[in-house]
Scaffold this active site. Structure first.
Site: not given
Length: 385
Positions: A155, A183, A353-354, A376
């Site tokens: 990330q 994750p 959020d990613q 998040h």
């Protein structure tokens, strides 16, 4: 609905939050920052930090989600935008505040990638200062040395590798591939990768070895190709569910029957809202496998992947834990999948959020339909703004 406008700017059509960043100019208005490691800091480090901080963007590390995500977003954006930053009160509200091993390894990787200066980076530290230099296009390796999640290293590093590298970059990461509160590597491969492809991002993840709590020692190899600019995305139509794939694995001393029991329990829950036997309604597939050959130690996991006619992916997973039955793990994963299905979004709660940082960096306006907004996600939007 979440919108993002390119060139580092993100826009949220919902509630406002207090600013997390402010420019620090020194002088009488200079704020004092406490640190659990200040008593052991050297005079040289303190002087160097003070000089850098005069030009830093100040970031409060305890707001909103108040955890490692603030570090990951801030360090990635600092490198990409070439802005020095100072983060205080890192994870201040956690049971064990300050930097953990995986956070420390992640920000050290960014420091190496940008030939930057990093002050205060050690386990337990409550504040860090980072000044990025020029990106160094080469291959890297990271050993978290615990069961900390390798996916969190992905990330923090991937946005920088794809947008600033001049040629393909490979990063070997050792740690936990299937960890709690993060994750699993399976999510990156089967869910994150297809969504990032929509931005024009090309990357691969090779799973060399799985690693679990408490020993870790899993191994992945991340390879990314450079991308001059990101295309905006529009994920606003979900469509009906067409496929449900349930996959569970067991490794080491954990028998394959554990994986089978997880699947059976998940099917019982999912059958309450979807007819899994009617292939005209939805194509259902299940698979239980033994992955001892590719694992370091004992572990088991279930992943439920829901696909829609518009190509959207909703994913839920569960990791085996000591003292928790296989049935409970399978049921929990299924209930999470049902929550995402009923939420009405085009992405699941973990993908929200990613994608924000990529939406903010893309040229043009991006749109994404989400279910209930997670904390998040609010944090990612706040720092992208």
């Amino acid at each position: 609905m979440t919108k993002g406008k390119g060139k580092g700017k993100s826009e949220k059509v919902q509630e406002e939050t207090k600013p997390a960043t402010r420019h620090h100019h020194g002088g009488k208005g200079k704020e004092q920052h406490t640190s659990s490691s200040s008593s052991s800091s050297s005079v040289v480090d303190h002087q160097e930090s003070s000089k850098i901080e005069e030009k830093c963007m100040e970031i409060e590390g305890a707001i909103l989600e108040g955890g490692g995500q603030i570090l990951r977003n801030s360090f990635s954006m600092a490198g990409l935008l070439h802005i020095p930053i100072h983060i205080s009160n890192i994870r201040a509200g956690r049971d064990k505040p300050g930097l953990k091993a995986q956070h420390n390894k992640g920000i050290d990787l960014i420091k190496r990638m940008y030939n930057g200066r990093l002050i205060g980076a050690k386990v337990g530290s409550m504040e860090v200062t980072f000044a990025p230099g020029d990106f160094d296009t080469k291959n890297y390796s990271v050993d978290i040395e615990t069961a900390g999640a390798v996916c969190l290293i992905v990330q923090i590093a991937l946005p920088c590798a794809i947008l600033h590298a001049k040629s393909p970059v490979s990063i070997d990461i050792i740690g936990g591939t299937n960890a709690t509160a993060a994750p699993p590597i399976d999510y990156v491969i089967h869910v994150l990768k297809p969504y990032l492809h929509l931005f024009g991002i090309q990357f691969d993840v090779e799973l060399v070895k799985r690693g679990f709590f408490p020993r870790g020692q899993g191994h992945i190899k991340l390879t990314s190709s450079p991308c001059k600019s990101l295309s905006p995305i529009s994920i606003t139509k979900r469509g009906k569910i067409t496929n449900i794939n349930i996959r569970a694995f067991a490794s080491g001393r954990i028998p394959i029957t554990v994986a089978q029991r997880m699947i059976a329990s998940a099917k019982t829950q999912l059958s309450q809202i979807i007819d899994l036997t009617n292939e005209k309604e939805v194509i259902f597939h299940e698979e239980a496998v033994n992955e001892t050959y590719i694992s370091h130690g004992d572990g088991a996991m279930i992943q439920i992947l829901v696909k829609t006619q518009e190509g959207n992916l909703l994913c839920a997973s569960g990791l085996a834990e000591r003292g928790v039955t296989a049935e409970a793990v399978g049921e929990k994963a299924a209930l999470e999948a049902i929550k995402n299905i009923n939420g009405g979004g085009c992405v699941d709660e973990h993908m929200q959020d990613q994608l924000i940082i990529y939406m903010a960096l893309a040229k043009g306006e991006s749109k994404m339909k989400i279910g209930p907004m997670e904390m998040h996600t609010k944090t990612s939007i706040h720092f992208a703004e």
